[in-house]
Enzyme design. Structure first.
Site, PDB file in Angstrom:
ATOM      1  N   GLU A   1      -4.549  12.619  -0.417  1.00  0.00           N
ATOM      2  CA  GLU A   1      -3.745  11.404  -0.380  1.00  0.00           C
ATOM      3  C   GLU A   1      -2.241  11.685  -0.332  1.00  0.00           C
ATOM      4  O   GLU A   1      -1.501  11.366  -1.286  1.00  0.00           O
ATOM      5  CB  GLU A   1      -4.100  10.493  -1.564  1.00  0.00           C
ATOM      6  CG  GLU A   1      -5.568  10.096  -1.569  1.00  0.00           C
ATOM      7  CD  GLU A   1      -5.938   9.109  -2.681  1.00  0.00           C
ATOM      8  OE1 GLU A   1      -5.114   8.880  -3.583  1.00  0.00           O
ATOM      9  OE2 GLU A   1      -7.059   8.589  -2.650  1.00  0.00           O
TER      10      GLU A   1
ATOM     11  N   GLU B   1     -13.654   9.453  -0.787  1.00  0.00           N
ATOM     12  CA  GLU B   1     -13.577   8.651  -2.021  1.00  0.00           C
ATOM     13  C   GLU B   1     -13.806   7.189  -1.686  1.00  0.00           C
ATOM     14  O   GLU B   1     -13.258   6.672  -0.694  1.00  0.00           O
ATOM     15  CB  GLU B   1     -12.188   8.736  -2.684  1.00  0.00           C
ATOM     16  CG  GLU B   1     -11.919   9.995  -3.416  1.00  0.00           C
ATOM     17  CD  GLU B   1     -10.541   9.989  -4.095  1.00  0.00           C
ATOM     18  OE1 GLU B   1     -10.047   8.902  -4.473  1.00  0.00           O
ATOM     19  OE2 GLU B   1      -9.973  11.078  -4.214  1.00  0.00           O
TER      20      GLU B   1
HETATM   21  O1  IFM Z   1      -8.310   8.190  -9.361  1.00  0.00           O
HETATM   22  C1  IFM Z   1      -7.787   8.109  -8.087  1.00  0.00           C
HETATM   23  C2  IFM Z   1      -7.887   9.455  -7.393  1.00  0.00           C
HETATM   24  O2  IFM Z   1      -7.248  10.448  -8.098  1.00  0.00           O
HETATM   25  C3  IFM Z   1      -7.268   9.376  -6.024  1.00  0.00           C
HETATM   26  N1  IFM Z   1      -7.779   8.276  -5.271  1.00  0.00           N
HETATM   27  C4  IFM Z   1      -7.839   6.994  -5.902  1.00  0.00           C
HETATM   28  C5  IFM Z   1      -8.514   7.091  -7.249  1.00  0.00           C
HETATM   29  C6  IFM Z   1      -8.569   5.702  -7.918  1.00  0.00           C
HETATM   30  O3  IFM Z   1      -7.276   5.207  -8.122  1.00  0.00           O
END
Ligand code: IFM
Length: 443
Positions: free
Chosen positions: A168, A353
């Protein structure tokens, strides 16, 4: 409550996994890890709810065997984890052998359970010593990151199924250097512009180093958020286009088209590093796969009183998670098909994710998180639709295996498929975990 799908509804080689990140679960006070900029950020009043840190977190550092056993029992195929830069190089320069030994054990333990290890090299734990030198604002971060990546890969790269450089980049840069919400907590346009470029240069240099060493299946994990104009008014529509520019287009267009969106370069005028254009060739070296993190959409309205980008997010009408994030599975379908169509072609895409926070409660030793089951179910339906429409989506990782440290929100937001009692470290699989076990064939 069960999922509406079975494993057989997905292609035979489709990978189901669960994701975590080092600082959020390991326990940063164990095993000789050095301070990261998250430790210093959390130690500063007002930055993190209750000033909570990842010092103990889920104690995964000691309990990884138990956690991997759970994953295996759920029938998952893969474990996505990150290595901590501050654990491997506590002072940013010298290697901590104990840190590398831990990841060596973790790699073996993952494989021993028949799980494919998906490594992310940076999920936000920058050594504080490197933050002192300017961190992501300093162009040298690219070579520091390449060196660190090589050190990790020399030790465990032989056993990784897939490797991502950075998790990210939008959060690493805009969220952390312009909006000040994550470490290092800067609110500075120049820091934002520079970090937005340097993070991609760091990705490029690490890719070069890993390719030169013969490693394969290399990618990056980008996060995407659907930018929905709050109304049909022209001002809101162009505000949403700016949001889409800095959130969704900046990184993928640099990697696939060697350019940054004009609509954002205009706002960054005078702040980009000199000669940044010369780096675009390296930044656009091909990926073997792209990781996509997706959670929600934002309803974007113009805010003419505010400085560029002159916009704000306003509440929308859809049901929300405990983060206040709207639940919008069509956005995932939209990104998977848009990325395939406009940017990445046949390069494999993996949903690295997706998941939701919910105010879970243990009742008689069980957690009936049916809202989370519905969230996963509708998003996995969006993945199936995208595959049917030709997007080469090869896997899906739920966020997250365990309840964990949700950064500036501390331990209050629970994203896990497995509940963690932070006093006793007891793990309790939630109904959503059992739903996966049932659908994908665990025991
Ligand atoms: O917890 C985070 C993760 O570290 C990165 N992506 C989003 C998740 C939820 O906010």
């Amino acid at each position: 409550m069960a999922f509406s799908f079975r494993r057989s509804d997905f292609p035979d080689d489709f990978i189901f996994g669960a994701a975590t990140a080092a600082y959020q679960i390991e326990g940063a006070s164990f095993g000789g890890a050095g301070p990261s900029h998250w430790d210093t950020f959390a130690a500063t009043p007002g930055n993190v709810v209750n000033a909570e840190t990842g010092a103990i977190a889920c104690d995964h550092y000691h309990r990884y065997g138990e956690d991997l056993d759970l994953l295996r029992s759920g029938g998952f195929d893969a474990y996505r984890f990150s290595t901590s830069w501050a654990r491997v190089m506590p002072d940013g320069k010298n290697v901590n052998p104990e840190g590398l030994d831990f990841y060596d054990r973790l790699a073996d333990a993952t494989l021993e359970r028949g799980l494919n290890p998906f490594l992310t090299l940076y999920h936000w734990d920058l050594p504080a010593a490197l933050a002192d030198l300017g961190g992501w604002r300093n162009r040298d971060v690219a070579s520091w990151f390449a060196d660190y990546s090589s050190i990790v890969m020399d030790r465990i790269g032989d056993r990784m199924a897939a490797v991502a450089t950075i998790n990210e980049p939008w959060c690493v840069t805009w969220l952390s250097h312009f909006w000040g919400i994550h470490a290092p907590g800067l609110r500075d346009i120049r820091a934002a512009a520079r970090s937005m470029h340097h993070v991609l240069l760091a990705h490029a240099r690490a890719m070069e180093a890993m390719r030169a060493a013969g490693h394969g299946n290399l990618g990056i994990v980008l996060n995407f958020e659907h930018a929905n104009p709050a109304s049909d008014a022209a001002g809101d529509v162009s505000a949403a286009a700016r949001y889409d520019g800095f959130y969704n287009r900046w990184f993928i267009e640099a990697i696939t088209r060697k350019t940054y969106p004009e609509v954002i370069l205009e706002g960054f005028a005078g702040h980009m590093p000199d000669g940044y254009e010369k780096d675009m060739e390296a930044i656009s070296a091909p990926l073997d796969w792209l990781g996509v993190n997706y959670y929600t959409r934002s309803n974007v309205a113009a805010d003419p009183e505010a400085a560029w980008p002159s916009l704000k997010s306003v509440p929308g009408p859809l049901p929300k998670t405990d983060m206040g994030w709207e639940i919008y599975p069509d956005g995932l379908y939209g990104f998977l098909t848009r990325l395939h169509r406009d940017y990445t072609g046949e390069t494999p895409i993996i949903v690295t994710e997706n998941g939701m926070a919910w105010d879970d409660h243990l009742v008689d030793g069980r957690i009936d998180d049916r809202e989370r089951i519905a969230y996963f179910d509708t998003h996995l339906a969006a993945v199936r639709r995208a595959i049917a429409d030709g997007a080469p989506v090869k896997g899906y990782f739920g966020w997250s295996l365990l309840d964990n440290y949700e950064w500036a929100l501390g331990y209050g937001k629970r994203f896990g498929m497995v509940h963690v009692d932070y006093d006793t470290q007891k793990r309790t699989p939630k109904a959503s975990f059992e739903a996966f076990r049932h659908a994908i064939g665990g025991n």
